[in-house]
Design an enzyme around this catalytic site. Structure first.
Site, PDB file in Angstrom:
ATOM      1  N   HIS A  60      75.105 -20.414  31.880  1.00 43.68           N
ATOM      2  CA  HIS A  60      73.918 -21.106  31.363  1.00 43.68           C
ATOM      3  C   HIS A  60      72.849 -20.123  30.893  1.00 43.68           C
ATOM      4  O   HIS A  60      72.200 -20.339  29.882  1.00 43.68           O
ATOM      5  CB  HIS A  60      73.365 -22.026  32.444  1.00 43.68           C
ATOM      6  CG  HIS A  60      72.314 -22.972  31.938  1.00 43.68           C
ATOM      7  ND1 HIS A  60      72.556 -23.875  30.931  1.00 43.68           N
ATOM      8  CD2 HIS A  60      71.015 -23.164  32.308  1.00 43.68           C
ATOM      9  CE1 HIS A  60      71.454 -24.576  30.699  1.00 43.68           C
ATOM     10  NE2 HIS A  60      70.519 -24.163  31.520  1.00 43.68           N
TER      11      HIS A  60
ATOM     12  N   SER B 282      67.947 -24.709  27.495  1.00 45.01           N
ATOM     13  CA  SER B 282      68.320 -25.810  28.360  1.00 45.01           C
ATOM     14  C   SER B 282      67.571 -27.083  27.940  1.00 45.01           C
ATOM     15  O   SER B 282      67.769 -27.568  26.827  1.00 45.01           O
ATOM     16  CB  SER B 282      68.057 -25.436  29.825  1.00 45.01           C
ATOM     17  OG  SER B 282      68.675 -26.340  30.704  1.00 45.01           O
TER      18      SER B 282
ATOM     19  N   ASP C  89      79.343 -22.108  30.180  1.00 43.64           N
ATOM     20  CA  ASP C  89      78.167 -22.716  30.820  1.00 43.64           C
ATOM     21  C   ASP C  89      78.606 -23.612  31.974  1.00 43.64           C
ATOM     22  O   ASP C  89      79.443 -24.492  31.814  1.00 43.64           O
ATOM     23  CB  ASP C  89      77.402 -23.539  29.780  1.00 43.64           C
ATOM     24  CG  ASP C  89      76.010 -23.940  30.241  1.00 43.64           C
ATOM     25  OD1 ASP C  89      75.789 -24.039  31.467  1.00 43.64           O
ATOM     26  OD2 ASP C  89      75.135 -24.150  29.392  1.00 43.64           O
TER      27      ASP C  89
END
Length: 805
Positions: free
Chosen positions: A779, A672, A745
């Site tokens: 994610h 991330s 995601d």
């Protein structure tokens, strides 16, 4: 028939033996040693009863298989849900239950559960005699109840519970009644999308500012609205513990509901048209209503319009009623908050918010209560004459705790303490609470009735040392009752008896797997409550140290160093090393340099942890400090890249001096914002030999109204956005880089296009780059096939460009 691990996935990449292209590749397996770590059994979790006399031990499952993630899901209004079950998709479940006494004695496995339990939303009744929970089947969600005395579970409803928007059920304070949301039994078949569009989709903005951050999975057209209404519409039911249910409220799109402490009223929040195509459902038009326990209307408190226009900046909020809830310490009194500054943090104001109160029967005008200097962030209720109010002002990271008199809320507040949340060393801890006669949590006092209890992480230069303190609210003085001491890391879970001063703690050490204990804070005696086995005995041969070092500008840094079994720094040849980090923004150097973590924790690995690669001959610096500190301008990101490089240089030079690291073989990886960091480091420095970036964002012009703690827009600070965006510097990136995003995601800002466009830019400039799109993953990565393949990619990439050079 092929197994899933033999099934095909498509991976866009620079192929290993070709200049560029797409490979069709099966899911791959890493070495057996990594597979064993990924497949290690999950440690159970615990849930303590309100009376602190029993513990519910909950079994946790291993990783799901890819078929589970491939199941149909709908992505609407900012959420993802399963149309078969009317519940959130990709949920985590418990798979078994065991009851014990608070000291761990008399374990009783819960009977009556279905053959394949998928348990969620566990909630004790206020009297602690029952536990309600949801069980998800392939076709729906049912409400179940566990009788604590007999340790037997049974269903209360058919699989008709609607959990699309969450908040599926509430206990009533009589401990005999549950209110729940159910699917509308007359809804019929779901709407079908028209084959031919009836006209163009039009959005229009005339002179109004609606600067919103990047959101995923939003409504896009009238069909989306219809299908969202179909699945989100529910009706309220009331049931006893025998399953005798009656409908008390007609179908509506119920966002949430909350029963009053005395059990006579229900606050219901419903979503109302018009909806929005640029914000998630939490910012749709909504209505706050009060009904009685039988569903009869009492009063509408407020109608809130769709919130597309919020002032810019941290500390901004919408106007109108917000944070509407019940007082925990009163039979049926509502309170809510309204902004006094228009919700605009740019406006100079002595007071930001005001709290209002309204007692049953709710026919009078609301009583205006105290005002807050910062944004309201919650009330901890206590007695008729004492409650605590928390405030927070995000632009300065300042938090305040004050007290007030609930019987005279207009009299104002008395400040107890104020501090920067960046100052972890100065954190006094969290005020502890205990259930009252309504089953609602209120302030916990000691046997004198004067002192409260504080529990904190105890951050210090030597690492976290959790503590329990007594706090005299009148004098402000604290008395330390207990503090975690080396060589253990022990964390308080709950104070179970404030008079006898007993607490449940979670205790671990480097070589000791965490378990739960009953601690006597007076004489220090410990009673072991659980005996969970060590899931990672093979990791005990790894060497772990918390190392401390200093950045060139004097900021102290730290990280967890893991070394392969038997490696001797200074004697053996230096190792290829991987650095794992996540950047954090700070306003002050004091906050940036404070130590996090503890040197005495057990190495419990998540399935996707970088530490696993220490078993393959790498040194791993895990959770390395990567602060980004505001300079004279007051904005951390003005020197984002320079500070990233300085953090990396400090870590590597320290590891080289220790004899651990070969400076020519250092890799960097992150997830991330850590992936964003990774791409910047391999672009703007020459200290890394290879990088792996997971689920990142690389072009900040695609998040133009802010990201992380950056509150300026692209048009206010284009030079900052461009300097921070690796995409803008793709022509300068010449370090082998592996990009791994989830193909689905849903995280704001890191949608898959970020990785795809960055890959295209790097490929176009001749970089060595590989793009691995993990099918059906969001994610974070969940399916066993995906996680094992990710480890294979990680290891292959670092072996090729780091270890074997």
């Amino acid at each position: 028939m092929k197994t899933l691990l033999q099934g095909f996935i498509v991976i866009g990449l620079l192929a290993i033996n070709t200049a560029y292209g797409q490979d069709l590749l099966t899911y791959q397996l890493p070495p057996e040693e990594i597979i064993e770590l990924v497949d290690a059994p999950a440690t159970p979790s615990i849930n303590i009863s309100p009376q602190n006399d029993r513990i519910l031990i909950l079994d946790n499952p291993g990783l799901p298989v890819i078929e589970d993630l491939a199941a149909e899901e709908l992505r609407l209004a900012g959420i993802r849900f399963d149309p078969r079950t009317n519940g959130r998709s990709r949920s985590w479940y418990n798979t078994g239950m065991t009851l014990t006494d608070i000291d761990g004695q008399r374990p009783r496995e819960v009977s009556g559960l279905p053959a394949e339990p998928r348990i969620s939303n566990i909630s004790w009744s206020p009297d602690g005699r029952h536990v309600a929970f949801l069980h998800t089947t392939d076709t729906g969600i049912g409400l179940w109840v566990l009788d604590v005395a007999t340790a037997e579970a049974s269903p209360l409803s058919h699989p008709v519970v609607n959990d699309v928007l969450g908040n599926a059920f509430n206990w009533v304070s009589d401990s005999k009644t549950i209110i729940y949301t159910a699917v509308n039994e007359h809804r019929g078949d779901p709407p079908t999308r028209p084959f031919v569009a009836g006209g163009p989709l039009i959005q229009e903005s005339i002179g109004r500012r609606a600067a919103v951050r990047t959101f995923q999975d939003l409504l896009q057209d009238p069909y989306d609205e219809a299908i969202f209404d179909y699945y989100a519409t529910s009706q309220l039911y009331k049931t006893d513990l025998e399953g005798n249910a009656e409908k008390i409220w007609d179908p509506a799109v119920i966002w949430s509901f909350q029963v009053s402490p005395d059990g006579n009223y229900i606050r219901v929040t419903t979503l109302e048209k018009p909806y929005s195509y640029i914000v998630p459902f939490s910012r749709f038009s909504h209505r706050y209503k009060i009904i009685d326990i039988d569903g009869l209307p009492v009063r509408t408190i407020a109608n809130i319009p769709v919130t597309e226009e919020i002032p810019q900046g941290f500390g901004a909020t919408r106007e109108g009623v917000r944070s509407l809830s019940w007082r925990n310490d009163a039979p049926a009194t509502l309170y809510w908050v309204k902004a006094l500054d228009g919700g605009d943090p740019a406006i100079e104001a002595d007071y930001r918010d005001q709290v209002f109160f309204l007692e049953a029967p709710f026919q009078q005008e609301p009583e205006a209560g105290f005002r807050t200097n910062y944004r309201f962030s919650g009330i901890t209720w206590g007695t008729d004459n004492l409650a605590l109010i928390n405030e927070f002002w995000r632009p300065t990271r300042m938090a305040r705790l004050s007290k007030f008199d609930p019987e005279n809320p207009a009299a104002g507040t008395t400040l107890l303490h104020e501090r920067s949340v960046e100052d972890r060393y100065g954190d006094p801890g969290n005020i502890q609470t205990i259930p009252n006669e309504y089953g609602r949590r209120v302030l916990m006092f000691d046997d004198t009735g004067r002192n409260l209890f504080l529990v904190g992480q105890g951050a210090s230069p030597e690492g976290n040392r959790p503590f329990i303190d007594l706090y005299d609210i009148d004098s402000g003085e604290t008395t330390r009752l207990w503090r975690s001491a080396s060589p253990y890391y022990e964390q308080p879970i709950r104070i179970t008896d404030p008079e006898l001063r007993l607490a449940i703690t979670r205790r671990e050490a480097r070589e000791q797997h965490p378990n739960f204990y009953l601690r006597d804070l007076g004489d220090g005696t410990l009673t072991q409550v659980t005996d969970f086995p060590d899931p990672f005995p093979q990791l005990r041969s790894l060497h772990k140290d918390m190392i401390h070092y200093t950045r060139e500008d004097g900021i102290p840094l730290s990280g967890e160093l893991f070394l392969p079994p038997g490696f001797e720094p200074g004697t053996d040849d230096p190792l290829p090393t991987i650095l794992w980090a996540y950047p954090r923004e700070f306003l002050t150097t004091d906050g940036a340099g404070q130590v996090t973590g503890s040197p005495y924790t057990y190495t419990r690995l998540g399935a996707t942890s970088i530490v696993i690669l220490a078993t393959q001959g790498y040194a791993v610096l895990n959770n390395a400090s990567f602060p980004v500190v505001a300079g004279d301008s007051g904005e951390p990101n003005d020197t984002f890249v320079e500070q990233l490089v300085a953090n990396g240089e400090a870590a590597i030079s320290t590891l080289v001096e220790m004899g651990v690291t070969d400076p020519e073989r250092v890799g960097v990886s992150g997830h991330s914002y850590g992936a964003f960091m990774t791409a910047n480091l391999v672009t703007h420095s020459d200290i890394f030999t290879a990088g792996v970036a997971r689920s990142g964002a690389y072009n900040r012009t695609l998040t133009p109204f802010g990201f992380q703690l950056e509150e300026r827009t692209y048009w206010q600070a284009p030079e900052v956005y461009n300097a921070m965006s690796p995409f803008m510097h793709a022509h300068n990136m010449d370090v082998p880089l592996l990009l791994i995003p989830g193909a689905d995601d849903n995280n704001a800002g890191t949608f898959p296009m970020q990785s795809e466009r960055y890959y295209d830019a790097l490929r176009g400039h001749g970089a060595t780059v590989r793009l691995v799109m993990l099918p059906h993953e969001s994610h974070g990565y969940r399916a066993r096939e995906s996680v094992l393949h990710m480890h294979w990619e990680w290891l292959e990439w670092f072996n090729r460009y780091l270890k074997d050079i």
